[in-house]
Design a protein around this motif. Structure first.
Motif, PDB file in Angstrom:
ATOM      1  N   PHE A  11      -8.971  -2.130  -5.495  1.00  0.00           N
ATOM      2  CA  PHE A  11      -8.564  -3.430  -4.959  1.00  0.00           C
ATOM      3  C   PHE A  11      -7.924  -3.183  -3.657  1.00  0.00           C
ATOM      4  N   LYS A  12      -6.926  -2.436  -3.549  1.00  0.00           N
ATOM      5  CA  LYS A  12      -6.045  -2.144  -2.765  1.00  0.00           C
ATOM      6  C   LYS A  12      -6.883  -1.501  -1.416  1.00  0.00           C
ATOM      7  N   LEU A  13      -7.825  -0.794  -1.514  1.00  0.00           N
ATOM      8  CA  LEU A  13      -8.634  -0.061  -0.415  1.00  0.00           C
ATOM      9  C   LEU A  13      -9.435  -1.444   0.112  1.00  0.00           C
ATOM     10  N   LEU A  14      -9.851  -2.365  -0.752  1.00  0.00           N
ATOM     11  CA  LEU A  14     -10.814  -3.433  -0.264  1.00  0.00           C
ATOM     12  C   LEU A  14      -9.858  -4.339   0.412  1.00  0.00           C
ATOM     13  N   LEU A  15      -8.612  -4.521   0.093  1.00  0.00           N
ATOM     14  CA  LEU A  15      -7.590  -5.416   0.788  1.00  0.00           C
ATOM     15  C   LEU A  15      -7.106  -4.822   2.253  1.00  0.00           C
ATOM     16  N   ALA A  16      -7.181  -3.441   2.334  1.00  0.00           N
ATOM     17  CA  ALA A  16      -6.839  -2.744   3.573  1.00  0.00           C
ATOM     18  C   ALA A  16      -8.243  -3.174   4.397  1.00  0.00           C
ATOM     19  N   VAL A  17      -9.322  -3.157   3.844  1.00  0.00           N
ATOM     20  CA  VAL A  17     -10.614  -3.431   4.608  1.00  0.00           C
ATOM     21  C   VAL A  17     -10.479  -4.772   5.313  1.00  0.00           C
ATOM     22  N   ILE A  18     -10.288  -5.854   4.190  1.00  0.00           N
ATOM     23  CA  ILE A  18     -10.129  -7.224   4.865  1.00  0.00           C
ATOM     24  C   ILE A  18      -8.971  -7.437   5.929  1.00  0.00           C
TER      25      ILE A  18
ATOM     26  N   VAL B  10      -2.846   0.360   6.981  1.00  0.00           N
ATOM     27  CA  VAL B  10      -2.728   1.728   7.168  1.00  0.00           C
ATOM     28  C   VAL B  10      -2.165   2.391   5.804  1.00  0.00           C
ATOM     29  N   LEU B  11      -1.123   1.835   5.349  1.00  0.00           N
ATOM     30  CA  LEU B  11      -0.293   2.174   4.361  1.00  0.00           C
ATOM     31  C   LEU B  11      -1.031   2.144   2.919  1.00  0.00           C
ATOM     32  N   LEU B  12      -1.915   1.150   2.932  1.00  0.00           N
ATOM     33  CA  LEU B  12      -2.746   0.970   1.624  1.00  0.00           C
ATOM     34  C   LEU B  12      -3.764   2.039   1.818  1.00  0.00           C
ATOM     35  N   ILE B  13      -4.307   2.453   2.818  1.00  0.00           N
ATOM     36  CA  ILE B  13      -5.599   3.380   2.909  1.00  0.00           C
ATOM     37  C   ILE B  13      -4.693   4.700   2.183  1.00  0.00           C
ATOM     38  N   VAL B  14      -3.643   5.062   3.149  1.00  0.00           N
ATOM     39  CA  VAL B  14      -2.962   6.359   2.975  1.00  0.00           C
ATOM     40  C   VAL B  14      -2.699   6.396   1.609  1.00  0.00           C
ATOM     41  N   GLN B  15      -2.260   5.314   0.831  1.00  0.00           N
ATOM     42  CA  GLN B  15      -1.785   5.458  -0.435  1.00  0.00           C
ATOM     43  C   GLN B  15      -3.155   5.584  -1.368  1.00  0.00           C
TER      44      GLN B  15
ATOM     45  N   GLY C   8       6.159 -11.301   3.757  1.00  0.00           N
ATOM     46  CA  GLY C   8       6.000  -9.775   3.874  1.00  0.00           C
ATOM     47  C   GLY C   8       6.809  -8.818   2.911  1.00  0.00           C
ATOM     48  N   PHE C   9       7.870  -9.636   2.261  1.00  0.00           N
ATOM     49  CA  PHE C   9       8.584  -8.636   1.371  1.00  0.00           C
ATOM     50  C   PHE C   9       7.887  -7.734   0.291  1.00  0.00           C
ATOM     51  N   PRO C  10       6.903  -8.406  -0.609  1.00  0.00           N
ATOM     52  CA  PRO C  10       6.025  -7.666  -1.655  1.00  0.00           C
ATOM     53  C   PRO C  10       4.939  -6.619  -0.963  1.00  0.00           C
ATOM     54  N   LEU C  11       4.588  -7.207   0.231  1.00  0.00           N
ATOM     55  CA  LEU C  11       3.306  -6.593   0.950  1.00  0.00           C
ATOM     56  C   LEU C  11       3.966  -5.173   1.621  1.00  0.00           C
ATOM     57  N   ILE C  12       5.367  -5.198   1.974  1.00  0.00           N
ATOM     58  CA  ILE C  12       5.862  -3.946   2.610  1.00  0.00           C
ATOM     59  C   ILE C  12       6.294  -3.290   1.463  1.00  0.00           C
ATOM     60  N   ALA C  13       7.097  -3.806   0.622  1.00  0.00           N
ATOM     61  CA  ALA C  13       7.916  -2.926  -0.563  1.00  0.00           C
ATOM     62  C   ALA C  13       6.930  -2.329  -1.562  1.00  0.00           C
ATOM     63  N   THR C  14       5.663  -2.906  -1.930  1.00  0.00           N
ATOM     64  CA  THR C  14       5.043  -2.501  -2.967  1.00  0.00           C
ATOM     65  C   THR C  14       4.189  -1.368  -2.674  1.00  0.00           C
ATOM     66  N   PRO C  15       3.431  -1.256  -1.418  1.00  0.00           N
ATOM     67  CA  PRO C  15       2.864   0.220  -1.243  1.00  0.00           C
ATOM     68  C   PRO C  15       3.763   1.299  -1.034  1.00  0.00           C
ATOM     69  N   ILE C  16       4.949   1.196  -0.583  1.00  0.00           N
ATOM     70  CA  ILE C  16       5.752   2.155  -0.254  1.00  0.00           C
ATOM     71  C   ILE C  16       6.314   2.522  -1.671  1.00  0.00           C
ATOM     72  N   ILE C  17       6.953   1.989  -2.724  1.00  0.00           N
ATOM     73  CA  ILE C  17       7.493   2.167  -3.764  1.00  0.00           C
ATOM     74  C   ILE C  17       6.228   2.847  -4.626  1.00  0.00           C
ATOM     75  N   ALA C  18       4.968   2.285  -4.693  1.00  0.00           N
ATOM     76  CA  ALA C  18       4.019   2.872  -5.245  1.00  0.00           C
ATOM     77  C   ALA C  18       3.589   4.179  -4.763  1.00  0.00           C
ATOM     78  N   LEU C  19       4.104   4.784  -3.699  1.00  0.00           N
ATOM     79  CA  LEU C  19       3.997   6.000  -3.223  1.00  0.00           C
ATOM     80  C   LEU C  19       4.659   7.085  -4.168  1.00  0.00           C
ATOM     81  N   PHE C  20       5.744   6.500  -4.780  1.00  0.00           N
ATOM     82  CA  PHE C  20       6.630   7.325  -5.644  1.00  0.00           C
ATOM     83  C   PHE C  20       6.640   6.942  -7.307  1.00  0.00           C
ATOM     84  N   THR C  21       5.755   5.962  -7.427  1.00  0.00           N
ATOM     85  CA  THR C  21       5.630   5.622  -8.943  1.00  0.00           C
ATOM     86  C   THR C  21       4.190   5.167  -9.117  1.00  0.00           C
ATOM     87  N   ASP C  22       4.031   4.704 -10.372  1.00  0.00           N
ATOM     88  CA  ASP C  22       2.605   4.022 -10.521  1.00  0.00           C
ATOM     89  C   ASP C  22       2.605   2.389 -10.013  1.00  0.00           C
TER      90      ASP C  22
END
Length: 246
Positions: free
Chosen positions: A99-106, A238-243, A26-40
């Motif tokens: 692809f992030k949206l697609l992943l959220a749907v999956i 939810v985080l992926l969809i929000v992002q 869960g490490f990258p799965l949690i950290a990546t979308p949160i960090i991506a809210l503040f950077t590319d």
């Protein structure tokens, strides 16, 4: 880089590492979308890249009978690594919001299977085809968004893997994929010396959080473990969809 961004990244990595240590992934799965809210997205993936290598190694070593699991799951890990290679190259070249949206749907579709009593035995009926499909798909998602875990979890649960097998299987795939990502990022020179230095510094924060998380993991068993996993998946969807929508 702004001091506020560095603090956000470090705090996010700390929390993600505790959760990863406690449930095995869960490490990258949690950290990546949160960090991506503040950077590319590319920067977010890189910030988690080196710490993820440490997290995967520690998680694998915390379980028993690694070589047995390695021999069993090496073919899947190799296929997923190919997917990671393709996904990372696409990430460097293109925008990956779709692809992030697609992943959220999956993720949401998988979480709905129990509610609607939908079951599948495609993994057992077509083991080789399932290995290639899930391996390439998980690797591709991992390369594009760092979110390989949901597809690995689906494959592992449908294969009736034990808790220990699920942890080692997913971390083995991530370890192979992250090594390939690091090579690709280095080849394309897609990071600065400042980013590299900060990423290496966060290893101390991540190591401390992992120590705490591994202690917690030993107290999580059976149904509670799967409940934690599914709760984590829902939050990430939810985080992926929000992002994507912001």
């Amino acid at each position: 880089m702004p001091l506020e961004l560095l603090f956000i990244v470090a705090a996010t990595l700390f929390v993600a590492a505790i959760i990863h240590g406690s449930i095995g992934f869960g490490f990258p799965l949690i950290a990546t979308p949160i960090i991506a809210l503040f950077t590319d997205m590319q920067t977010a993936v890189f910030f988690t890249l080196i710490p993820t290598l440490l997290v995967n190694i520690v998680s694998i070593k915390s379980e028993e009978k690694f070589m047995t699991v390695f021999k069993e799951f090496a073919p899947f890990a190799i296929v997923s690594t190919l997917g990671s290679l393709i996904g990372t190259i696409i990430l460097i070249s293109l925008n990956s919001e779709f692809f992030k949206l697609l992943l959220a749907v999956i993720i949401l579709l998988y979480l709905s299977m129990d509610k609607f009593k939908v079951k599948t035995n495609v993994v057992h009926k077509h083991p080789k085809k399932s290995l290639v499909f899930f391996g390439l798909s998980a690797g591709l998602m991992g390369g594009l968004t760092n979110a390989m875990a949901p597809l690995l979890i689906v494959y592992s649960f449908e294969s009736n893997h034990t808790k220990s097998q699920t942890i080692q299987f997913s971390n083995l795939c991530f370890l192979f994929g992250k090594i390939v990502q690091l090579i690709i990022f280095s080849f394309y020179a897609s990071f600065t010396h400042v980013q590299m230095g900060f990423s290496l510094t966060t290893l101390f924060v991540v190591a401390l959080a992992l120590f705490v998380g591994v202690k917690i993991k030993r107290k999580i068993e059976g149904p509670l473990y799967k409940l934690c996993i599914k709760g984590l998946l829902f939050i990430m969807a939810v985080l992926l969809i929000v992002q994507v929508s912001v």
